[in-house]
Design an enzyme around this catalytic site. Sequence first.
Site, PDB file in Angstrom:
ATOM      1  N   MET A  98      42.948  29.159  30.641  1.00 20.91           N
ATOM      2  CA  MET A  98      41.494  28.878  31.146  1.00 20.91           C
ATOM      3  C   MET A  98      40.461  28.684  30.276  1.00 20.91           C
ATOM      4  O   MET A  98      40.666  29.550  29.324  1.00 20.91           O
ATOM      5  CB  MET A  98      41.482  30.171  32.158  1.00 20.91           C
ATOM      6  N   CYS A  99      39.341  27.986  30.553  1.00 16.66           N
ATOM      7  CA  CYS A  99      38.254  28.112  29.709  1.00 16.66           C
ATOM      8  C   CYS A  99      36.918  28.416  30.397  1.00 16.66           C
ATOM      9  O   CYS A  99      37.024  28.292  31.765  1.00 16.66           O
ATOM     10  CB  CYS A  99      38.172  26.573  28.815  1.00 16.66           C
TER      11      CYS A  99
END
Length: 191
Positions: free
Chosen positions: A64-65
Amino acid sequence: MATPRLLWMGVVLLGILGVLQTQAQAAVSVQPDFQQDKFLGRWFSAGLASNSSWFREKKAALSMCKSVVAPTADGGLNLTSTFLRKNQCEIRTMLLQPAGPPGAYSYQSPHWGSTYYVSVVETDYTEYALLHSEGSKSPGQDFRMATLYTRTQTPRAELKEKFTTFCKAQGFTEDTIVFLPQTDKCMTEPE
Ligand SMILES: *[C@@H]1O[C@H](CO)[C@@H](O)[C@H](O)[C@H]1NC(C)=O
Ligand SMILES: *[C@@H]1O[C@H](CO)[C@@H](O)[C@H](O)[C@H]1NC(C)=O
Protein backbone atom coordinates in the site's frame (compact mmCIF):
# COMPACT_ATOMS: atom_id res chain seq x y z
CA MET A 1 11.92 -6.21 -17.57
CA ALA A 2 10.96 -3.15 -15.60
CA THR A 3 13.70 -0.59 -15.27
CA PRO A 4 13.88 1.12 -11.87
CA ARG A 5 12.50 4.31 -13.35
CA LEU A 6 9.68 2.48 -15.00
CA LEU A 7 8.96 0.72 -11.77
CA TRP A 8 8.65 3.79 -9.58
CA MET A 9 6.69 5.46 -12.29
CA GLY A 10 4.32 2.58 -12.36
CA VAL A 11 4.06 2.44 -8.62
CA VAL A 12 3.33 6.12 -8.45
CA LEU A 13 0.81 5.99 -11.20
CA LEU A 14 -0.86 3.00 -9.75
CA GLY A 15 -0.74 4.32 -6.25
CA ILE A 16 -1.70 7.82 -6.99
CA LEU A 17 -3.76 7.78 -9.98
CA GLY A 18 -5.53 4.71 -10.68
CA VAL A 19 -7.77 3.80 -13.30
CA LEU A 20 -6.97 3.95 -16.94
CA GLN A 21 -9.42 4.65 -19.66
CA THR A 22 -9.48 2.54 -22.78
CA GLN A 23 -9.35 4.21 -26.13
CA ALA A 24 -12.32 2.14 -27.10
CA GLN A 25 -14.51 3.85 -24.58
CA ALA A 26 -16.20 6.90 -25.98
CA ALA A 27 -15.69 9.23 -23.06
CA VAL A 28 -13.95 9.23 -19.72
CA SER A 29 -16.53 8.71 -17.08
CA VAL A 30 -16.17 10.90 -14.00
CA GLN A 31 -17.95 11.28 -10.71
CA PRO A 32 -20.98 13.49 -11.43
CA ASP A 33 -20.73 16.91 -9.79
CA PHE A 34 -17.16 16.15 -8.75
CA GLN A 35 -16.03 18.38 -5.88
CA GLN A 36 -12.27 18.62 -5.94
CA ASP A 37 -11.98 20.26 -2.51
CA LYS A 38 -13.62 17.24 -0.89
CA PHE A 39 -11.21 14.92 -2.70
CA LEU A 40 -8.13 16.53 -1.12
CA GLY A 41 -6.15 15.04 1.70
CA ARG A 42 -4.74 11.63 2.42
CA TRP A 43 -5.58 8.43 0.57
CA PHE A 44 -4.17 4.93 0.57
CA SER A 45 -3.83 2.86 -2.58
CA ALA A 46 -5.64 -0.23 -1.42
CA GLY A 47 -6.27 -1.92 -4.77
CA LEU A 48 -4.80 -1.90 -8.25
CA ALA A 49 -5.37 -3.43 -11.62
CA SER A 50 -3.29 -2.88 -14.71
CA ASN A 51 -2.59 -4.55 -17.98
CA SER A 52 1.00 -3.33 -18.11
CA SER A 53 3.71 -5.95 -18.26
CA TRP A 54 5.76 -4.50 -15.37
CA PHE A 55 2.70 -4.76 -13.16
CA ARG A 56 2.27 -8.41 -14.00
CA GLU A 57 5.88 -8.98 -12.93
CA LYS A 58 5.89 -6.84 -9.82
CA LYS A 59 2.40 -6.96 -8.41
CA ALA A 60 3.24 -9.51 -5.73
CA ALA A 61 5.93 -7.23 -4.34
CA LEU A 62 3.83 -4.09 -4.07
CA SER A 63 2.41 -2.75 -0.84
CA MET A 64 0.00 0.00 0.00
CA CYS A 65 1.19 3.51 -0.63
CA LYS A 66 0.09 6.77 0.91
CA SER A 67 -0.88 9.68 -1.30
CA VAL A 68 -1.58 13.22 -0.24
CA VAL A 69 -3.67 15.28 -2.62
CA ALA A 70 -3.38 19.07 -2.57
CA PRO A 71 -4.67 21.74 -4.93
CA THR A 72 -2.34 23.51 -7.38
CA ALA A 73 -2.49 27.09 -8.64
CA ASP A 74 -3.77 26.03 -12.07
CA GLY A 75 -6.79 24.25 -10.61
CA GLY A 76 -5.19 20.83 -10.78
CA LEU A 77 -3.85 18.49 -8.15
CA ASN A 78 -0.51 17.85 -6.53
CA LEU A 79 -0.41 14.13 -5.78
CA THR A 80 2.49 13.31 -3.53
CA SER A 81 2.96 9.63 -2.80
CA THR A 82 5.14 7.89 -0.30
CA PHE A 83 5.90 4.24 -0.80
CA LEU A 84 8.35 1.57 0.17
CA ARG A 85 10.94 0.56 -2.35
CA LYS A 86 13.95 -1.57 -1.52
CA ASN A 87 13.31 -0.91 2.17
CA GLN A 88 13.45 2.85 1.69
CA CYS A 89 10.64 5.36 1.70
CA GLU A 90 10.39 7.06 -1.64
CA ILE A 91 8.41 10.21 -2.25
CA ARG A 92 7.13 11.16 -5.68
CA THR A 93 5.02 14.06 -6.80
CA MET A 94 2.81 14.15 -9.82
CA LEU A 95 1.18 17.36 -10.92
CA LEU A 96 -2.18 16.74 -12.54
CA GLN A 97 -3.66 19.38 -14.77
CA PRO A 98 -7.39 19.80 -15.31
CA ALA A 99 -8.46 18.12 -18.55
CA GLY A 100 -12.09 18.35 -19.46
CA PRO A 101 -14.86 17.91 -16.91
CA PRO A 102 -14.15 18.26 -13.17
CA GLY A 103 -12.54 15.04 -11.99
CA ALA A 104 -10.60 14.49 -15.23
CA TYR A 105 -6.89 15.27 -15.33
CA SER A 106 -3.85 14.87 -17.46
CA TYR A 107 -0.27 14.31 -16.41
CA GLN A 108 2.78 15.07 -18.48
CA SER A 109 5.70 12.84 -17.60
CA PRO A 110 8.83 15.00 -17.29
CA HIS A 111 10.99 11.97 -18.05
CA TRP A 112 9.28 10.53 -21.06
CA GLY A 113 7.24 13.43 -22.33
CA SER A 114 4.28 11.13 -22.53
CA THR A 115 0.82 12.07 -21.35
CA TYR A 116 -1.40 10.17 -18.94
CA TYR A 117 -5.09 10.68 -18.43
CA VAL A 118 -6.56 10.18 -15.02
CA SER A 119 -10.14 10.38 -13.89
CA VAL A 120 -11.97 10.01 -10.64
CA VAL A 121 -14.74 7.76 -11.82
CA GLU A 122 -16.57 7.42 -8.53
CA THR A 123 -16.01 8.64 -4.99
CA ASP A 124 -17.90 9.35 -1.79
CA TYR A 125 -14.91 11.50 -0.66
CA THR A 126 -14.96 10.16 2.88
CA GLU A 127 -14.27 6.47 2.36
CA TYR A 128 -13.24 5.49 -1.16
CA ALA A 129 -12.47 6.59 -4.69
CA LEU A 130 -12.25 4.59 -7.91
CA LEU A 131 -9.78 5.99 -10.40
CA HIS A 132 -9.08 5.15 -13.96
CA SER A 133 -5.92 6.06 -15.87
CA GLU A 134 -4.35 5.38 -19.17
CA GLY A 135 -1.25 6.38 -20.98
CA SER A 136 1.71 5.20 -22.94
CA LYS A 137 5.17 4.64 -21.59
CA SER A 138 6.53 4.91 -25.08
CA PRO A 139 4.96 4.67 -28.54
CA GLY A 140 3.09 1.43 -28.91
CA GLN A 141 3.15 0.68 -25.20
CA ASP A 142 -0.24 1.82 -24.06
CA PHE A 143 -1.48 0.64 -20.74
CA ARG A 144 -4.50 1.08 -18.54
CA MET A 145 -4.88 1.08 -14.81
CA ALA A 146 -7.55 1.07 -12.15
CA THR A 147 -6.97 2.14 -8.57
CA LEU A 148 -8.95 1.84 -5.39
CA TYR A 149 -8.17 4.68 -3.00
CA THR A 150 -9.38 4.42 0.54
CA ARG A 151 -9.15 6.86 3.41
CA THR A 152 -7.98 4.16 5.80
CA GLN A 153 -5.55 1.28 5.38
CA THR A 154 -8.26 -1.22 6.18
CA PRO A 155 -10.98 -1.02 3.52
CA ARG A 156 -14.23 -2.82 4.16
CA ALA A 157 -14.93 -6.02 2.24
CA GLU A 158 -17.77 -4.25 0.39
CA LEU A 159 -15.29 -1.76 -1.03
CA LYS A 160 -13.05 -4.53 -2.28
CA GLU A 161 -16.03 -6.13 -3.98
CA LYS A 162 -16.97 -2.79 -5.47
CA PHE A 163 -13.46 -2.42 -6.86
CA THR A 164 -13.44 -5.91 -8.33
CA THR A 165 -16.77 -5.25 -10.04
CA PHE A 166 -15.47 -1.93 -11.33
CA CYS A 167 -12.29 -3.51 -12.71
CA LYS A 168 -14.18 -6.26 -14.48
CA ALA A 169 -16.52 -3.72 -16.02
CA GLN A 170 -13.40 -1.96 -17.32
CA GLY A 171 -12.21 -5.16 -18.93
CA PHE A 172 -9.55 -6.17 -16.41
CA THR A 173 -9.32 -9.86 -15.77
CA GLU A 174 -9.36 -11.30 -12.26
CA ASP A 175 -5.63 -12.11 -12.32
CA THR A 176 -4.70 -8.47 -12.91
CA ILE A 177 -6.53 -7.21 -9.82
CA VAL A 178 -4.60 -7.00 -6.56
CA PHE A 179 -5.35 -5.74 -3.08
CA LEU A 180 -2.19 -4.33 -1.62
CA PRO A 181 -1.01 -5.41 1.78
CA GLN A 182 -0.94 -2.84 4.52
CA THR A 183 2.46 -1.69 5.71
CA ASP A 184 3.55 0.41 8.68
CA LYS A 185 6.58 1.63 6.83
CA CYS A 186 6.49 5.04 5.21
CA MET A 187 2.96 5.72 6.40
CA THR A 188 3.49 7.68 9.54
CA GLU A 189 5.95 10.49 8.86
CA PRO A 190 4.63 14.05 8.77
CA GLU A 191 2.73 15.02 5.69
C1 LIG B 1 3.61 19.19 -4.12
O1 LIG B 1 3.45 18.77 -2.78
C2 LIG B 1 4.67 18.42 -2.13
C3 LIG B 1 4.34 17.84 -0.76
O2 LIG B 1 3.58 18.74 -0.01
C4 LIG B 1 5.56 19.65 -2.04
O3 LIG B 1 6.78 19.29 -1.46
C5 LIG B 1 5.80 20.17 -3.46
O4 LIG B 1 6.54 21.37 -3.39
C6 LIG B 1 4.49 20.43 -4.18
N1 LIG B 1 4.77 20.79 -5.56
C7 LIG B 1 4.12 21.77 -6.20
C8 LIG B 1 4.62 22.10 -7.55
O5 LIG B 1 3.16 22.34 -5.70
C1 LIG C 1 -3.57 -2.46 -22.35
O1 LIG C 1 -4.85 -2.11 -22.86
C2 LIG C 1 -4.82 -1.10 -23.86
C3 LIG C 1 -6.25 -0.71 -24.17
O2 LIG C 1 -7.06 -1.82 -24.33
C4 LIG C 1 -4.08 -1.65 -25.08
O3 LIG C 1 -4.04 -0.66 -26.08
C5 LIG C 1 -2.67 -2.02 -24.65
O4 LIG C 1 -1.98 -2.59 -25.72
C6 LIG C 1 -2.69 -3.00 -23.48
N1 LIG C 1 -1.32 -3.14 -22.99
C7 LIG C 1 -0.76 -4.32 -22.75
C8 LIG C 1 0.65 -4.28 -22.26
O5 LIG C 1 -1.37 -5.37 -22.92
